[in-house]
Design an enzyme around this catalytic site. Structure first.
Site, PDB file in Angstrom:
ATOM      1  CG  HIS A  41       1.876  -0.043   0.213  1.00  0.00           C
ATOM      2  ND1 HIS A  41       2.463  -0.874   1.154  1.00  0.00           N
ATOM      3  CD2 HIS A  41       2.807   0.100  -0.771  1.00  0.00           C
ATOM      4  CE1 HIS A  41       3.673  -1.210   0.748  1.00  0.00           C
ATOM      5  NE2 HIS A  41       3.905  -0.617  -0.424  1.00  0.00           N
ATOM      6  CG  ASP A  92       1.490   1.249   5.080  1.00  0.00           C
ATOM      7  OD1 ASP A  92       1.708   1.204   3.852  1.00  0.00           O
ATOM      8  OD2 ASP A  92       1.735   0.307   5.850  1.00  0.00           O
ATOM      9  CD  GLU A 150      -0.921  -3.638   1.538  1.00  0.00           C
ATOM     10  OE1 GLU A 150      -0.760  -4.754   2.077  1.00  0.00           O
ATOM     11  OE2 GLU A 150      -0.084  -2.707   1.602  1.00  0.00           O
ATOM     12  CG  HIS A 200       6.676  -0.236   4.903  1.00  0.00           C
ATOM     13  ND1 HIS A 200       6.138   1.008   5.163  1.00  0.00           N
ATOM     14  CD2 HIS A 200       5.667  -0.966   4.366  1.00  0.00           C
ATOM     15  CE1 HIS A 200       4.858   1.019   4.823  1.00  0.00           C
ATOM     16  NE2 HIS A 200       4.546  -0.169   4.328  1.00  0.00           N
ATOM     17  NE  ARG A 214       6.216  -2.472   8.159  1.00  0.00           N
ATOM     18  CZ  ARG A 214       5.322  -2.829   7.251  1.00  0.00           C
ATOM     19  NH1 ARG A 214       5.467  -3.959   6.567  1.00  0.00           N
ATOM     20  NH2 ARG A 214       4.264  -2.066   7.007  1.00  0.00           N
TER      21      ARG A 214
END
Length: 222
Positions: free
Chosen positions: A204, A143, A201, A136, A91
């Site tokens: 994740h 994810d 999460e 990320h 990301r």
């Protein structure tokens, strides 16, 4: 390696070569082509409700070590009639900055009912759902979920991807036995291949001993 991308618009084909990614990164499709991809931040199907800065094409970029292990996991799952499906991996920092900027605009709650119905937007920073830095951006966090290859449907994990709430915590108990088993299946196979889960999460995971532990990258997902 540069990636060739073909676009079709109004009957006209456009060919574009993406930027050369940094050494130590790979396009996942080049080493694990059977893994399914649904890059949520490229579309408006996400907690902001619009495409996120830095995402330009539906491709997954990860560190080489991460990609090689994901391919091993995929081969194990395929033998069981299942497949990985990835929502996000590398990301860009500019995407993280987009999240931070959005979080400060408290009146923008377009997707609240779907993604954070029980959390005040003003609390997203305090509760850790939004941060100025993300693992990320180091390239070794993913994810993801598991799908049935026959139906291409996601296994029921008891909450949707990117749902901000206790329902997404791995240890949350107010879900069915099957949903708990599905979460355990994903967690077990990821941990067996050296990925560390994030307790809040279920989707994740971060590669242990990641190669760029202290570096946050900002090249495009393209």
């Amino acid at each position: 390696m540069k990636k060739l991308v073909l676009f079709v618009f109004l009957g006209i084909n456009f060919v574009s070569f993406s930027q050369k990614i940094p050494k130590g990164f790979v396009y996942l499709e080049n080493i694990a082509p059977t893994i399914k991809i649904e890059l949520r931040y490229l579309s408006d199907t996400n907690f902001i409700g619009k495409p996120i800065n830095g995402y330009k094409s539906n491709c997954i970029i990860v560190t080489t070590e991460t990609g090689e292990l994901l391919e091993k996991i995929q081969q194990e799952l395929l033998k069981k009639g299942m497949s990985l499906k990835i929502f996000d991996a590398y990301r860009p920092q500019q995407a993280v900055d987009h999240f931070v900027k959005w979080a400060k605009v408290l009146e923008d709650t377009l997707m609240k009912n779907q993604y954070y119905p029980n959390v005040a937007k003003s609390q997203l920073f305090k509760q850790g759902y939004i941060a100025s830095k993300s693992g990320h951006s180091r390239g070794s966090t993913v994810d993801l979920t598991i799908i049935n290859t026959a139906t291409e449907k996601e296994l029921d994990m008891g909450s949707s991807y990117d749902f901000f709430g206790v329902q997404s915590h791995y240890s949350y108990k107010k879900i069915s036995q099957k949903q708990q088993e599905n979460r355990m299946l994903l967690r077990k196979i990821m941990r067996a291949h050296n990925f560390k889960p994030y307790e809040n999460e279920w989707w994740h995971f971060t590669l242990r001993n990641e190669p760029f532990r202290n570096t946050y990258f900002n090249f495009l997902v393209n």
